[in-house]
Scaffold this active site. Structure first.
Site, PDB file in Angstrom:
ATOM      1  N   GLY A  66       0.835  -1.201   0.000  1.00  0.00           N
ATOM      2  CA  GLY A  66       0.000   0.000   0.000  1.00  0.00           C
ATOM      3  C   GLY A  66       0.867   1.249   0.000  1.00  0.00           C
ATOM      4  O   GLY A  66       1.840   1.334   0.742  1.00  0.00           O
ATOM      5  N   ARG A 105       1.239  -5.227  -5.133  1.00  0.00           N
ATOM      6  CA  ARG A 105       1.363  -6.373  -4.213  1.00  0.00           C
ATOM      7  C   ARG A 105       1.615  -7.567  -5.125  1.00  0.00           C
ATOM      8  O   ARG A 105       0.674  -8.059  -5.739  1.00  0.00           O
ATOM      9  CB  ARG A 105       0.070  -6.559  -3.409  1.00  0.00           C
ATOM     10  CG  ARG A 105      -0.327  -5.343  -2.576  1.00  0.00           C
ATOM     11  CD  ARG A 105      -1.602  -5.612  -1.781  1.00  0.00           C
ATOM     12  NE  ARG A 105      -2.285  -4.380  -1.375  1.00  0.00           N
ATOM     13  CZ  ARG A 105      -1.961  -3.664  -0.296  1.00  0.00           C
ATOM     14  NH1 ARG A 105      -0.939  -4.033   0.427  1.00  0.00           N
ATOM     15  NH2 ARG A 105      -2.605  -2.567   0.029  1.00  0.00           N
ATOM     16  N   ASP A 134       5.124  -4.648   6.432  1.00  0.00           N
ATOM     17  CA  ASP A 134       5.696  -5.939   6.854  1.00  0.00           C
ATOM     18  C   ASP A 134       5.673  -6.969   5.727  1.00  0.00           C
ATOM     19  O   ASP A 134       6.595  -7.789   5.609  1.00  0.00           O
ATOM     20  CB  ASP A 134       4.992  -6.472   8.114  1.00  0.00           C
ATOM     21  CG  ASP A 134       3.493  -6.639   7.911  1.00  0.00           C
ATOM     22  OD1 ASP A 134       2.884  -7.400   8.672  1.00  0.00           O
ATOM     23  OD2 ASP A 134       2.954  -6.027   6.974  1.00  0.00           O
ATOM     24  N   THR A 181       4.138   2.622   5.666  1.00  0.00           N
ATOM     25  CA  THR A 181       2.755   2.141   5.711  1.00  0.00           C
ATOM     26  C   THR A 181       1.951   3.057   6.619  1.00  0.00           C
ATOM     27  O   THR A 181       2.439   3.481   7.666  1.00  0.00           O
ATOM     28  CB  THR A 181       2.637   0.692   6.230  1.00  0.00           C
ATOM     29  OG1 THR A 181       1.252   0.416   6.481  1.00  0.00           O
ATOM     30  CG2 THR A 181       3.416   0.470   7.520  1.00  0.00           C
ATOM     31  N   ASP A 185      -0.436   2.129   8.405  1.00  0.00           N
ATOM     32  CA  ASP A 185      -1.020   1.316   9.490  1.00  0.00           C
ATOM     33  C   ASP A 185      -0.228   1.370  10.799  1.00  0.00           C
ATOM     34  O   ASP A 185      -0.752   0.974  11.841  1.00  0.00           O
ATOM     35  CB  ASP A 185      -1.137  -0.141   9.047  1.00  0.00           C
ATOM     36  CG  ASP A 185      -2.016  -0.292   7.808  1.00  0.00           C
ATOM     37  OD1 ASP A 185      -1.835  -1.280   7.078  1.00  0.00           O
ATOM     38  OD2 ASP A 185      -2.858   0.589   7.577  1.00  0.00           O
ATOM     39  N   ASP A 187       1.901  -0.608  11.918  1.00  0.00           N
ATOM     40  CA  ASP A 187       1.779  -1.933  12.561  1.00  0.00           C
ATOM     41  C   ASP A 187       3.100  -2.692  12.571  1.00  0.00           C
ATOM     42  O   ASP A 187       3.121  -3.911  12.738  1.00  0.00           O
ATOM     43  CB  ASP A 187       0.706  -2.756  11.818  1.00  0.00           C
ATOM     44  CG  ASP A 187       1.043  -2.901  10.325  1.00  0.00           C
ATOM     45  OD1 ASP A 187       0.385  -3.684   9.631  1.00  0.00           O
ATOM     46  OD2 ASP A 187       1.982  -2.195   9.873  1.00  0.00           O
ATOM     47  N   ARG A 201     -27.038  13.632  15.995  1.00  0.00           N
ATOM     48  CA  ARG A 201     -26.959  12.256  15.500  1.00  0.00           C
ATOM     49  C   ARG A 201     -25.762  11.517  16.069  1.00  0.00           C
ATOM     50  O   ARG A 201     -24.780  12.115  16.518  1.00  0.00           O
ATOM     51  CB  ARG A 201     -26.787  12.255  13.969  1.00  0.00           C
ATOM     52  CG  ARG A 201     -28.062  12.499  13.200  1.00  0.00           C
ATOM     53  CD  ARG A 201     -27.773  12.603  11.725  1.00  0.00           C
ATOM     54  NE  ARG A 201     -29.017  12.683  10.942  1.00  0.00           N
ATOM     55  CZ  ARG A 201     -29.070  13.187   9.718  1.00  0.00           C
ATOM     56  NH1 ARG A 201     -27.945  13.669   9.154  1.00  0.00           N
ATOM     57  NH2 ARG A 201     -30.208  13.228   9.065  1.00  0.00           N
ATOM     58  N   MET A 204      -9.014   3.081   8.327  1.00  0.00           N
ATOM     59  CA  MET A 204      -8.141   1.974   7.892  1.00  0.00           C
ATOM     60  C   MET A 204      -7.195   1.527   9.015  1.00  0.00           C
ATOM     61  O   MET A 204      -7.273   2.000  10.137  1.00  0.00           O
ATOM     62  CB  MET A 204      -7.327   2.397   6.655  1.00  0.00           C
ATOM     63  CG  MET A 204      -8.106   2.327   5.365  1.00  0.00           C
ATOM     64  SD  MET A 204      -7.036   2.673   3.958  1.00  0.00           S
ATOM     65  CE  MET A 204      -8.031   2.004   2.626  1.00  0.00           C
ATOM     66  N   ARG A 215      -5.818  -2.061   8.497  1.00  0.00           N
ATOM     67  CA  ARG A 215      -5.743  -3.521   8.358  1.00  0.00           C
ATOM     68  C   ARG A 215      -6.060  -4.172   9.712  1.00  0.00           C
ATOM     69  O   ARG A 215      -7.097  -3.904  10.291  1.00  0.00           O
ATOM     70  CB  ARG A 215      -4.373  -3.935   7.854  1.00  0.00           C
ATOM     71  CG  ARG A 215      -4.346  -5.266   7.116  1.00  0.00           C
ATOM     72  CD  ARG A 215      -2.953  -5.511   6.548  1.00  0.00           C
ATOM     73  NE  ARG A 215      -2.675  -4.652   5.432  1.00  0.00           N
ATOM     74  CZ  ARG A 215      -3.180  -4.826   4.210  1.00  0.00           C
ATOM     75  NH1 ARG A 215      -3.970  -5.860   3.997  1.00  0.00           N
ATOM     76  NH2 ARG A 215      -2.904  -4.009   3.231  1.00  0.00           N
ATOM     77  N   GLY A 241     -11.897  13.426  20.210  1.00  0.00           N
ATOM     78  CA  GLY A 241     -12.825  13.321  21.351  1.00  0.00           C
ATOM     79  C   GLY A 241     -13.960  12.338  21.099  1.00  0.00           C
ATOM     80  O   GLY A 241     -15.080  12.537  21.573  1.00  0.00           O
ATOM     81  N   ALA A 242     -13.669  11.263  20.349  1.00  0.00           N
ATOM     82  CA  ALA A 242     -14.723  10.277  20.054  1.00  0.00           C
ATOM     83  C   ALA A 242     -15.228   9.637  21.343  1.00  0.00           C
ATOM     84  O   ALA A 242     -14.454   9.441  22.289  1.00  0.00           O
ATOM     85  CB  ALA A 242     -14.170   9.192  19.131  1.00  0.00           C
ATOM     86  N   LYS A 245     -27.705  13.753  25.762  1.00  0.00           N
ATOM     87  CA  LYS A 245     -26.419  13.903  25.061  1.00  0.00           C
ATOM     88  C   LYS A 245     -26.541  13.066  23.794  1.00  0.00           C
ATOM     89  O   LYS A 245     -26.267  11.875  23.784  1.00  0.00           O
ATOM     90  CB  LYS A 245     -25.249  13.422  25.905  1.00  0.00           C
ATOM     91  CG  LYS A 245     -23.913  13.607  25.162  1.00  0.00           C
ATOM     92  CD  LYS A 245     -22.701  13.351  26.006  1.00  0.00           C
ATOM     93  CE  LYS A 245     -21.391  13.524  25.258  1.00  0.00           C
ATOM     94  NZ  LYS A 245     -21.349  13.236  23.817  1.00  0.00           N
ATOM     95  N   GLU A 281     -11.071  -0.701  10.860  1.00  0.00           N
ATOM     96  CA  GLU A 281     -11.648  -1.666   9.900  1.00  0.00           C
ATOM     97  C   GLU A 281     -11.403  -3.103  10.342  1.00  0.00           C
ATOM     98  O   GLU A 281     -12.187  -3.984  10.005  1.00  0.00           O
ATOM     99  CB  GLU A 281     -11.061  -1.448   8.505  1.00  0.00           C
ATOM    100  CG  GLU A 281      -9.575  -1.710   8.421  1.00  0.00           C
ATOM    101  CD  GLU A 281      -8.988  -1.472   7.036  1.00  0.00           C
ATOM    102  OE1 GLU A 281      -7.760  -1.506   6.925  1.00  0.00           O
ATOM    103  OE2 GLU A 281      -9.776  -1.284   6.070  1.00  0.00           O
TER     104      GLU A 281
END
Ligand code: F6P
Length: 327
Positions: free
Chosen positions: A15, A76, A107, A130, A132, A134, A167, A174, A176, A190-191, A218, A227
Site C-alpha cells: 500500500g 502487491r 511488513d 505504511t 497502518d 503496525d 446524531r 483503515m 488492516r 474526542g470520540a 447527550k 476496519e
C-alpha cells in the site's frame, strides 16, 4: 571479504503511503552524494520480476517531496512470493549490476526482502512505509502521521454535522488488523467510543452507555471503528445499534482511501528524509537485512526477520486512556 555496495536499487511496495516520495528522494540524493549509482525499480517487486528498472539522477527526484503517492508506483506482487519469481527478479538486478536494495513498504514487503536476501547475496535495507503503523520496532512509520491527520480533519467535519442534527455517527478508518489510526484519530477528535482489534468490543456496554447518554439528552456521539475490529466494521456496529435503539438517528461514514493520499505532513517528510539517508549509511557500513526504525527519536536498525515475526501492539496505557477519555 564483504562486497562493497556500488549500485543500489530502490522500490516502493504494498500500500502506498504519504512520504514515500520524500524517502525515495533522500535515498537517491544520499546515494549519489556518496558516489553510488541509484536505480529506480518500478511497481515494486512486480517491476523487479518484469525488469522495469531505470537509472535515476538527482533531478529525477526534484519537486516530489510534497507529493503523496509514489513516483515509482507500487504493487502487491504474487509472482515474487514464489522462488521462481524471485530468481527472475534477482537476474534482472544482476543485469544492471545492482548490489544493494532499499525497500520502502510494510511488513509484507519486508517479508519479501527477507526471502530474497536469504536466497541471494544482496544486502536489503527496509524503510517502514505504511499508514497502518503496525511494524514492531519503530515508533513511527512513513505515512501514519499524514493518514491520522487526514482522518482527524474528516472526523472534525463529521462532528459538525452530527452536532447540527443530534446524531450518532459511526466512522470507519483503515489500519488492516492494527488499531493505531482509530486510536490516535479517535482520541484527537474526542470520540465517545473507539473500537480497535486489540481490544474486545463490548457492544452491550456501548448500547448501555448510549442509552444512558440519550436519557441525559447527550445525543451527539461519535464512534470511531478500526476496519479490523472483530465486530466487523462500522456497518455491523450500526446495524446492531439501529435494531436496539430505533429512536437513535445513526449514520455511517467509511473514510477509505482518502487516508492513503494527500501531501505528506512535515513530520512524515522529516522521518522519510532521515530514514532515506540512514538506509544509505546502512549499506555503506555493510549492514545486511535490517530495517531502519525510530525509537525515542533515535534511528536504529532492526533485523528484517523481527518485522516479519512481530506486530506493533497497542500498550495498556493507551487502552486505559481510551477508556477514561471516552466515558
Ligand atoms: O496497508 C495499508 C492499507 O491501506 C490498509 O490500511 C488497508 O486495509 C489496505 O491497505 C487496503 O488495501 P487496498 O489498497 O489494496 O484496498
Amino acid at each position: 571479504m564483504e562486497k562493497k555496495v556500488t549500485k543500489i536499487g530502490v522500490l516502493t511496495s504494498g500500500g502506498d503511503a504519504p512520504g514515500m516520495n520524500a524517502a525515495i528522494r533522500a535515498v537517491v540524493r544520499t546515494g549519489i552524494y556518496n558516489g553510488l549509482e541509484v536505480y529506480g525499480i518500478f511497481r515494486g517487486y512486480a517491476g523487479m520480476v518484469d525488469g522495469e528498472i531505470l537509472k535515476l539522477e538527482s533531478k529525477s527526484v526534484g519537486n516530489i517531496i510534497q507529493r503523496g503517492g509514489t513516483i515509482l508506483k507500487t504493487s502487491r506482487s504474487k509472482e515474487f512470493l514464489d522462488r521462481e519469481g524471485r530468481e527472475k527478479a534477482y537476474n534482472n538486478l544482476k543485469k544492471h549490476g545492482i548490489n544493494g536494495l532499499v525497500i520502502i513498504g510494510g511488513d509484507g514487503s519486508f517479508r519479501g526482502a527477507h526471502a530474497l536476501s536469504s536466497e541471494y547475496d544482496i544486502p536489503c535495507i527496509g524503510l517502514p512505509g505504511t499508514i497502518d503503523k503496525d511494524i514492531a520496532g519503530t515508533d513511527f512509520t512513513i505515512g501514519f502521521d499524514t493518514a491520522v491527520n487526514t482522518a482527524v480533519e474528516a472526523i472534525d467535519k463529521i462532528r459538525d454535522t452530527a452536532d447540527a442534527h443530534d446524531r450518532l455517527f459511526i466512522i470507519e478508518v483503515m489500519g488492516r488488523d492494527s488499531g493505531y489510526i482509530a486510536l490516535h484519530s479517535g482520541i484527537a477528535t474526542g470520540a465517545e467510543n473507539i473500537l480497535i482489534p486489540e481490544k474486545r468490543t463490548d457492544i452491550e456496554n456501548i448500547i448501555f452507555t448510549l442509552d444512558e447518554k440519550h436519557r441525559r439528552k447527550k445525543l451527539v456521539n461519535l464512534i470511531v471503528v478500526a476496519e479490523g475490529d472483530e465486530f466487523g466494521g462500522a456497518n455491523e456496529v450500526a446495524k446492531i445499534i439501529k435494531e436496539r435503539m430505533p429512536e437513535q438517528e445513526v449514520r455511517v461514514c467509511i473514510l477509505g482511501h482518502i487516508q492513503r493520499g494527500g501531501s505528506p505532513s512535515c513530520f512524515d517528510r522529516l522521518i522519510a528524509s532521515r530514514m532515506g539517508y540512514a538506509a544509505i549509511e546502512c549499506l555503506l557500513e555493510g549492514r545486511h537485512n535490517v530495517f531502519v526504525g525510530i525509537v525515542n527519536n533515535r534511528m536504529h536498525y532492526i533485523p528484517l526477520k523481527e518485522a516479519v515475526k512481530k506486530k506493533q501492539r497497542i500498550s495498556e496505557e493507551w487502552m486505559k486512556i481510551v477508556k477514561i477519555l471516552s466515558t
